[in-house]
Design a protein around this motif. Structure first.
Motif, PDB file in Angstrom:
ATOM      1  N   LEU A  35       0.830  -1.206   0.000  1.00 28.39           N
ATOM      2  CA  LEU A  35       0.000   0.000   0.000  1.00 28.39           C
ATOM      3  C   LEU A  35       0.865   1.258   0.000  1.00 28.39           C
ATOM      4  O   LEU A  35       0.611   2.210  -0.738  1.00 28.39           O
ATOM      5  N   TYR A  86      -7.778   1.465   6.274  1.00 29.51           N
ATOM      6  CA  TYR A  86      -7.876   0.263   5.450  1.00 29.51           C
ATOM      7  C   TYR A  86      -8.093  -1.016   6.235  1.00 29.51           C
ATOM      8  O   TYR A  86      -8.317  -2.076   5.636  1.00 29.51           O
ATOM      9  N   SER A  87      -8.043  -0.970   7.567  1.00 30.56           N
ATOM     10  CA  SER A  87      -8.258  -2.192   8.330  1.00 30.56           C
ATOM     11  C   SER A  87      -8.822  -1.855   9.704  1.00 30.56           C
ATOM     12  O   SER A  87      -8.332  -0.946  10.380  1.00 30.56           O
ATOM     13  N   GLY A  95      -4.432   2.957   9.344  1.00 31.31           N
ATOM     14  CA  GLY A  95      -4.576   3.681   8.090  1.00 31.31           C
ATOM     15  C   GLY A  95      -3.255   4.232   7.599  1.00 31.31           C
ATOM     16  O   GLY A  95      -2.199   4.060   8.230  1.00 31.31           O
ATOM     17  N   GLU A 227     -12.788   2.626   5.084  1.00 31.05           N
ATOM     18  CA  GLU A 227     -12.285   1.505   4.296  1.00 31.05           C
ATOM     19  C   GLU A 227     -13.002   1.358   2.960  1.00 31.05           C
ATOM     20  O   GLU A 227     -12.406   0.899   1.986  1.00 31.05           O
ATOM     21  N   PHE A 230     -11.654   2.327  -0.867  1.00 31.74           N
ATOM     22  CA  PHE A 230     -10.962   1.504  -1.831  1.00 31.74           C
ATOM     23  C   PHE A 230     -11.949   0.857  -2.797  1.00 31.74           C
ATOM     24  O   PHE A 230     -11.734   0.818  -3.998  1.00 31.74           O
TER      25      PHE A 230
END
Length: 235
Positions: A35, A86-87, A95, A227, A230
């Motif tokens: 990423l 992202y998680s 992030g 999230e 994406f």
């Protein structure tokens, strides 16, 4: 030559699969690295395109970052922060933080809650201005006592719905934040916990960048994406 390259590729792929089989948690670190690498590549591509665009248009002045087309950010922000979550493992959200489109560091926040749980809920995605909170709160006094040579006041996100005194600062894991954004150059992910490992040094560095901008009366905005960003970008 092609056959040799193919054999090398097969060997690398076989080794990678074997490593993941023996140590599957490595996949988390590889994902984080990929990423960050993608962000760096995208930034480089944008810079090249922008450079040649200015040459063709005959523009020689410095680029002024405007954010009218950045999903709600106020126009004419001098410094743009972008946080890509992202998680979220149910306790911790991690992030990627970018400054003016360049990857800067990792972030750690509380988990998402449909209904706010005080002290254990991340703030809503959105666009917020970042300024000094020029109040001597207990946390501010604590930070100033530990870092008198460079710390003055906390960097605060303004007008966050349902939250007050949301800062950018350092910490170890989700127990060190009550909705605030923790920053670090590195993080560790395990089955037991997710924690930051170089947070204080990262915070000192980013504090220098942002406090200097504020002292020069520059406007700082942060745009936070959940999230789903994406998925939305891919669709």
């Amino acid at each position: 030559m092609k056959r040799a390259l193919l054999l090398i590729f097969v060997a690398i792929a076989t080794f990678a699969l074997f490593a993941l089989y023996k140590n599957p948690e490595v996949l988390e670190d590889i994902w984080i690295w990929i990423l960050g690498l993608i962000g760096t590549i995208v930034k480089g591509g944008k810079s090249i395109v922008e450079y040649f665009k200015q040459l063709l248009e005959g523009k020689q002045e410095d680029v002024v970052y405007t954010t009218a087309n950045q999903e709600g950010l106020t126009p004419k922000a001098d410094v743009r922060l972008t946080l890509l979550r992202y998680s979220d493992d149910g306790d911790t959200t991690v992030g990627l933080l970018y400054i003016n489109d360049s990857f800067y560091c990792y972030t750690l926040e509380d988990t998402h809650q449909e209904i706010k749980v005080p002290g254990n809920t991340r703030i809503p995605a959105g666009a917020y201005q970042v300024t000094f909170n020029k109040t001597d709160t207990p946390l501010t006094l604590k930070y100033r006592e530990k870092n008198p040579e460079w710390f003055t006041y906390h960097l605060q996100l303004q007008e966050v719905p349902g939250f007050t005194t949301i800062y950018i600062h350092n910490g170890g894991d989700h127990t060190d934040t009550e909705g605030c954004i923790l920053v670090s150059d590195s993080l560790s992910v395990s089955d037991a916990n997710t924690f930051l490992t170089n947070s204080r040094n990262t915070f000192k560095r980013i504090y220098g960048v942002l406090s200097s901008a504020l002292e020069q009366e520059q406007k700082i905005m942060i745009k936070i994406h959940d999230e789903a960003w994406f998925e939305n970008r891919a669709s």
